[in-house]
Design a protein around this motif. Structure first.
Motif, short mmCIF file in Angstrom:
data_model
loop_
_atom_site.label_atom_id
_atom_site.label_comp_id
_atom_site.label_asym_id
_atom_site.label_seq_id
_atom_site.Cartn_x
_atom_site.Cartn_y
_atom_site.Cartn_z
N GLN A 278 0.82 -1.22 0.00
CA GLN A 278 0.00 0.00 0.00
C GLN A 278 0.85 1.26 0.00
OE1 GLN A 278 -2.94 -2.26 2.83
NE2 GLN A 278 -3.71 -0.19 2.62
N LEU A 281 1.36 2.87 -3.60
CA LEU A 281 0.26 3.31 -4.46
C LEU A 281 0.23 4.80 -4.76
CD1 LEU A 281 -2.71 1.12 -3.17
CD2 LEU A 281 -0.86 0.55 -4.75
N GLN A 306 3.68 0.28 -9.56
CA GLN A 306 2.42 0.59 -8.88
C GLN A 306 1.30 -0.30 -9.39
OE1 GLN A 306 2.42 4.91 -9.54
NE2 GLN A 306 2.63 5.19 -7.33
N VAL A 310 -0.92 -2.89 -7.07
CA VAL A 310 -2.39 -2.92 -7.05
C VAL A 310 -2.89 -4.32 -7.33
CG1 VAL A 310 -4.45 -2.12 -8.26
CG2 VAL A 310 -2.67 -0.48 -7.65
N ASP A 324 -7.80 2.29 -0.10
CA ASP A 324 -6.75 2.78 -1.00
C ASP A 324 -7.04 2.40 -2.45
OD1 ASP A 324 -5.27 4.06 0.91
OD2 ASP A 324 -3.85 2.41 1.22
N VAL A 328 -7.58 4.86 -5.72
CA VAL A 328 -6.93 4.70 -7.02
C VAL A 328 -7.98 4.65 -8.13
CG1 VAL A 328 -5.54 3.16 -8.46
CG2 VAL A 328 -4.89 3.54 -6.08
N ALA A 341 -7.06 -1.47 -10.29
CA ALA A 341 -7.79 -1.34 -9.03
C ALA A 341 -9.16 -1.97 -9.12
CB ALA A 341 -7.90 0.14 -8.65
#
Length: 382
Positions: A278, A281, A306, A310, A324, A328, A341
């Motif tokens: 996390q 991100l 990234q 995810v 989170d 995103v 995401a």
């Protein structure tokens, strides 16, 4: 033995001693003749669509040293060993899941480390052989590092397509130097793989078609470096990998017990090579460069890493990451990150995850992301 032979032998010994003093773990010498067999293999790779696209230069440039240095006579190959075990590795637990960078990205970017060593060795060679012309390369050069290392006796070609050395296994970085000066070549090593097929059997995506042949487009190490949304069939195969893949090395019997800590600059920092997923991100470009910029795994920028973070949160079904991931999905300007995401929220499938998908479906306009949201919501309705 002729006076010339004696002189050659003495020069070769001095080069080996200087290389060791510089911090080069192994050095080998080979002729600069064209790599005919390698040229044939690369042509087949290209025809079958197995190339990664990251290769530099034409097939001719990668296999004909005299195209890179006129009147090339010798290829000097080097190997620098790197660690395989992470001391004080931080744990990955539910609520604080961690990703991982492959071993080849531990410590300082090896391109820089090996270039410095090659520069020192080149200066020594130029002093020893006045007028010699030299061209050095590390990984990103046209010449095939592996082909040069195999011919020079550094190691043999493993079925996992890595160069395996008797001393360090396949945990070595490779570099080479082309000279227009003849030095007696070393003998190549015989393959020790035998009937072992563990790397081929263990490859998560079947990228190792057979021993010594790799379909780069399926290789997780390659997939982690791409910038588009990953095809569905590879997303869970990624696991918690952020950059690279070590599976075909860790299962290799030749690597059992191999863990060499010879170079301080190659030592890994646990929180960098195994970071909290996390935490990846929302890094700014500046933060990413400050934290990860000196690692080899940063060369493609933060976007692929990234995206991988995810996807890993979804594969691990990390419920604590839903807020989170929702952020995103709703706020990231990059469609690939929003699509990733959406997929991950679909894997987690809590009420909050479904609510996030519903909210996003009302405002999303990118076709790719809309498709991922729809498919993720359908999972919850099954």
């Amino acid at each position: 033995m002729t006076p010339t032979d004696v002189k050659q032998k003495a020069l070769k010994q001095r080069l080996k001693e200087e290389a060791a003093a510089i911090g080069i773990d192994k050095i080998g010498f080979a002729s600069a003749d064209p790599f005919v067999t390698m040229k044939e293999r690369l042509t087949v790779q290209q025809q079958k669509g197995y190339a990664s696209g990251f290769e530099k230069g034409s097939i001719a440039e990668r296999t004909e040293p005299d195209l890179l240095l006129p009147e090339a006579k010798t290829i000097l190959s080097i190997a620098v060993a790197y660690p395989s075990k992470l001391k004080d590795a931080p744990p990955s637990r539910k609520g604080s899941r961690r990703g991982v960078f492959c071993r080849a990205s531990w410590g300082e970017d090896y391109h820089h480390v090996l270039r410095r060593k090659l520069e020192k060795l080149q200066a020594f060679i130029e002093a020893e052989i006045p007028g010699v012309r030299v061209r050095s390369m590390v990984d990103t050069g046209e010449l095939s590092d592996r082909a040069a290392a195999i011919r020079s006796g550094i190691g043999w070609s493993g079925k996992n397509c890595a160069v395996i050395t008797p001393e360090f296994g396949s945990y070595v970085y490779l570099g080479e130097m082309i000279l227009d000066y003849a030095i007696e070549p070393d003998q190549p090593l015989e393959s020790q793989c035998g009937t072992c097929n563990k790397c081929v059997d263990a490859c998560p995506t079947g990228a190792l078609i057979q021993g010594g042949q790799l379909d780069s487009s399926k290789c997780i190490a390659f997939l982690t470096q791409t910038k588009d949304m990953l095809p569905e069939q590879y997303r869970k195969k990624l696991g918690n990998r952020l950059y690279g893949c070590d599976t075909c090395q860790t299962v290799c019997p030749e690597n059992k017990g191999m863990d060499h800590h010879h170079h301080e600059e190659l030592e890994p920092e646990p929180e960098k090579v195994k970071p909290l997923l996390q935490s990846m991100l929302f890094l700014s470009n500046k933060e990413f460069k400050q934290t990860y910029g000196k690692m080899a795994g940063s060369w493609r920028g933060k976007k692929p890493i990234q995206r991988n973070a995810v996807l890993a949160l979804g594969t691990l079904k990390e419920e604590a990451a839903v807020p989170d991931l929702q952020k995103v999905l709703l706020e990231d300007v990059r469609p690939v990150l929003r699509a990733a995401a959406a997929w991950s929220l679909g894997q987690i499938q809590t009420a909050d995850a479904q609510h996030a998908l519903h909210t996003a479906s009302e405002k999303e306009t990118d076709p790719m992301v809309e498709k991922e949201i729809l498919e993720a919501r359908m999972i919850g309705e099954e």
